[in-house]
Design an enzyme around this catalytic site. Structure first.
Site, PDB file in Angstrom:
ATOM      1  N   ASP A   1      -9.634 -14.629   3.566  1.00 17.42           N
ATOM      2  CA  ASP A   1      -7.984 -14.812   3.490  1.00 17.42           C
ATOM      3  C   ASP A   1      -7.705 -16.273   4.406  1.00 17.42           C
ATOM      4  O   ASP A   1      -5.956 -15.893   4.559  1.00 17.42           O
ATOM      5  CB  ASP A   1      -7.071 -13.656   3.659  1.00 17.42           C
ATOM      6  CG  ASP A   1      -8.008 -13.132   2.890  1.00 17.42           C
ATOM      7  OD1 ASP A   1      -8.368 -12.363   1.882  1.00 17.42           O
ATOM      8  OD2 ASP A   1      -7.891 -11.361   3.953  1.00 17.42           O
TER       9      ASP A   1
ATOM     10  N   ASP B   1       2.730   2.127   2.939  1.00 16.97           N
ATOM     11  CA  ASP B   1       3.581   0.932   3.893  1.00 16.97           C
ATOM     12  C   ASP B   1       4.955   1.130   3.617  1.00 16.97           C
ATOM     13  O   ASP B   1       5.787   1.007   4.041  1.00 16.97           O
ATOM     14  CB  ASP B   1       3.207  -1.198   2.760  1.00 16.97           C
ATOM     15  CG  ASP B   1       2.133  -0.996   3.535  1.00 16.97           C
ATOM     16  OD1 ASP B   1       1.664  -1.033   4.638  1.00 16.97           O
ATOM     17  OD2 ASP B   1       1.431  -1.851   2.574  1.00 16.97           O
TER      18      ASP B   1
ATOM     19  N   GLU C   1      -8.459  -4.502  -8.532  1.00 18.38           N
ATOM     20  CA  GLU C   1      -8.606  -5.769  -7.490  1.00 18.38           C
ATOM     21  C   GLU C   1     -10.129  -5.290  -7.794  1.00 18.38           C
ATOM     22  O   GLU C   1     -10.647  -5.276  -6.560  1.00 18.38           O
ATOM     23  CB  GLU C   1      -8.030  -5.688  -6.601  1.00 18.38           C
ATOM     24  CG  GLU C   1      -7.947  -7.467  -5.873  1.00 18.38           C
ATOM     25  CD  GLU C   1      -7.241  -6.844  -4.419  1.00 18.38           C
ATOM     26  OE1 GLU C   1      -6.315  -6.172  -4.578  1.00 18.38           O
ATOM     27  OE2 GLU C   1      -7.267  -8.101  -3.911  1.00 18.38           O
TER      28      GLU C   1
ATOM     29  N   HIS D   1     -12.858 -13.439  -3.652  1.00 16.16           N
ATOM     30  CA  HIS D   1     -12.880 -12.344  -4.318  1.00 16.16           C
ATOM     31  C   HIS D   1     -14.519 -12.557  -5.326  1.00 16.16           C
ATOM     32  O   HIS D   1     -15.269 -12.752  -4.912  1.00 16.16           O
ATOM     33  CB  HIS D   1     -12.586 -10.862  -4.784  1.00 16.16           C
ATOM     34  CG  HIS D   1     -11.931 -10.140  -4.093  1.00 16.16           C
ATOM     35  ND1 HIS D   1     -11.344  -8.627  -3.493  1.00 16.16           N
ATOM     36  CD2 HIS D   1     -11.734 -10.056  -2.464  1.00 16.16           C
ATOM     37  CE1 HIS D   1      -9.990  -8.634  -2.601  1.00 16.16           C
ATOM     38  NE2 HIS D   1     -10.736  -9.277  -1.760  1.00 16.16           N
TER      39      HIS D   1
ATOM     40  N   HIS E   1       1.189  -0.880   0.249  1.00 12.15           N
ATOM     41  CA  HIS E   1       0.247  -0.357   0.162  1.00 12.15           C
ATOM     42  C   HIS E   1       1.092   1.166   0.382  1.00 12.15           C
ATOM     43  O   HIS E   1       2.366   0.826   0.668  1.00 12.15           O
ATOM     44  CB  HIS E   1      -0.602  -0.027   1.184  1.00 12.15           C
ATOM     45  CG  HIS E   1      -2.047  -1.571   1.516  1.00 12.15           C
ATOM     46  ND1 HIS E   1      -1.470  -1.980   2.305  1.00 12.15           N
ATOM     47  CD2 HIS E   1      -2.736  -1.208   0.529  1.00 12.15           C
ATOM     48  CE1 HIS E   1      -2.153  -2.780   2.471  1.00 12.15           C
ATOM     49  NE2 HIS E   1      -3.365  -2.684   0.932  1.00 12.15           N
TER      50      HIS E   1
ATOM     51  N   ASP F   1      -2.035 -13.353  -1.281  1.00 12.10           N
ATOM     52  CA  ASP F   1      -3.422 -12.407  -0.113  1.00 12.10           C
ATOM     53  C   ASP F   1      -3.677 -13.598   1.070  1.00 12.10           C
ATOM     54  O   ASP F   1      -5.298 -13.965   1.749  1.00 12.10           O
ATOM     55  CB  ASP F   1      -3.988 -12.116  -0.321  1.00 12.10           C
ATOM     56  CG  ASP F   1      -4.375 -10.844   0.166  1.00 12.10           C
ATOM     57  OD1 ASP F   1      -3.912 -10.346   0.583  1.00 12.10           O
ATOM     58  OD2 ASP F   1      -5.460  -9.503  -0.094  1.00 12.10           O
TER      59      ASP F   1
ATOM     60  N   GLU G   1      -8.495 -11.959  -6.958  1.00  9.25           N
ATOM     61  CA  GLU G   1      -8.489 -12.780  -5.610  1.00  9.25           C
ATOM     62  C   GLU G   1      -9.433 -13.367  -5.259  1.00  9.25           C
ATOM     63  O   GLU G   1     -10.583 -13.225  -5.108  1.00  9.25           O
ATOM     64  CB  GLU G   1      -8.833 -11.587  -4.446  1.00  9.25           C
ATOM     65  CG  GLU G   1      -8.949 -12.565  -3.577  1.00  9.25           C
ATOM     66  CD  GLU G   1      -8.049 -12.081  -2.440  1.00  9.25           C
ATOM     67  OE1 GLU G   1      -7.683 -10.546  -2.137  1.00  9.25           O
ATOM     68  OE2 GLU G   1      -8.722 -12.140  -0.705  1.00  9.25           O
TER      69      GLU G   1
HETATM   70 MN   LIG Z   1      -9.748 -11.152   0.918  1.00  4.12          MN
END
Ligand SMILES: [Mn+2]
Length: 343
Positions: free
Chosen positions: A249, A52, A173, A212, A49, A282, A209
């Site tokens: 996750d 980060d 995403e 998702h 990010h 992830d 992902e």
């Molecule tokens: Mn996730």
């Protein structure tokens, strides 16, 4: 040509175990300690990010620039590369009701200016990709925003970033819900539809992902195939998800091994990774893990991925084609399940 896969994760994937119902259960690893884990666990890429990389995305630019240069040096020292930068718009007070699609012009201005700086940060640390996870770009209730105008705001945001930097790529995403009740651009199909309306569609693609897609009621391997056909699958966040609930996750393949196999198979058959794409994981450590074992979810997910690659490469594809041609899907079912069980 077979892919030699390269793996990535983000510093948030090594975490203290806090959740909406309880505080941290493990002491924090410093960023420097986390960097040490990458190569040991078999990873080469770091996902970021914006905050980060820098201590505050609201700090003066000179300070952010300086901090980003230090991160680039740390990456070089460790032989690591930055895969992408994602502006973390959803934690800021101006992002309470979304940023890009906020009703407040001040909030939208903040979102855009911060995102343009994220592009500048990406350039400093050598990342070619910006990831848009539009966390709060949706509504808690339908009447809260103008849905048509909101789609336009997202296209405007994409265009502004593409024009700000002629080389950067934007990867959407998409996720259908959480934290919002409904997201405006809930799937990869929605996003790539908008990509075609931008000033440079060739630089707008997707990060898919697994969880998702599952939360949208879709199969992740089919979502990946949709993007692969368009040569727009530029990253993945592999993980697993047990049904329609919060985004879990979980470690890759830990819930549905066959669903995981199909994701690996579609990537493997289509040469994913041969243009430098990373296999991103992830995944979150279970809250019950002790600190010393709180990176196992990463190495385990990588190991499961590589074992599934082996299974893809040893699958009797001639037999698969025969069974497809004869429409004998009962036998195909058994072939795949037996293969997954080691026969
Ligand atoms: Mn996730």
């Amino acid at each position: 040509m077979q892919t030699n896969y390269r793996f990535s994760f983000g510093p948030w994937n090594i975490h203290t175990g806090s959740d909406p119902f309880g505080p941290s259960v493990r002491d924090v690893f410093s960023f420097a300690e986390k960097l040490e884990f990458y190569k040991k666990l078999g990873f080469d890429g770091v996902q970021f990010h914006d905050d980060d990389v820098v201590s505050s995305a609201d700090a003066p630019w000179a300070q952010q620039e300086n901090e980003a240069k230090k991160i680039k040096q740390l990456l070089d020292d460790h032989g690591l590369v930055a895969e992408f930068v994602a502006p973390r718009l959803w934690e800021h007070p101006l992002g309470i009701d979304g940023s890009i699609t906020a009703n407040s012009p001040e909030a939208r201005k903040y979102a855009l200016e911060r995102s343009l700086r994220a592009v500048d940060i990406a350039n400093i640390i050598g990342a070619k990709n910006i990831v848009l996870w539009p966390a709060r770009e949706g509504t808690y209730m339908r009447e809260a925003k103008d849905p048509v105008a909101s789609i336009g705001y997202i296209v405007d945001w994409l265009n502004a970033l593409l024009q700000h930097d002629k080389n950067i790529r934007i990867l959407g995403e998409m996720k259908p819900n959480e934290p919002m009740d409904q997201a405006y651009v809930p799937t990869v199909g929605h996003f790539l539809g908008l990509a075609s309306l931008t000033v440079d569609p060739s630089r707008v693609g997707a990060l898919i992902e697994s969880a998702h897609s599952i939360l949208a009621g879709l199969d992740p391997s089919d979502d990946m195939a949709y993007a692969l056909y368009q040569k727009k699958l530029w990253s993945v966040h592999l993980n697993d998800q047990n049904g329609l609930k919060f985004d879990e996750d979980k470690s890759f393949g830990s819930v549905d091994l066959r669903r995981a196999f199909n994701q690996v198979w579609v990537l493997e058959r289509n040469g994913y990774g041969q243009n430098g794409e990373f296999v991103g994981l992830d995944v979150k450590a279970l809250r019950t893990q002790e600190k010393a074992k709180s990176t196992r979810h990463l190495s385990n997910s990588r190991e499961i991925f590589l074992r599934l690659v082996d299974l893809c490469r040893s699958l009797d594809v001639k037999k698969v084609e025969e069974l497809r041609a004869s429409r004998d899907y009962e036998e195909l079912d058994l072939l795949i399940v037996n293969h997954l069980m080691g026969r």
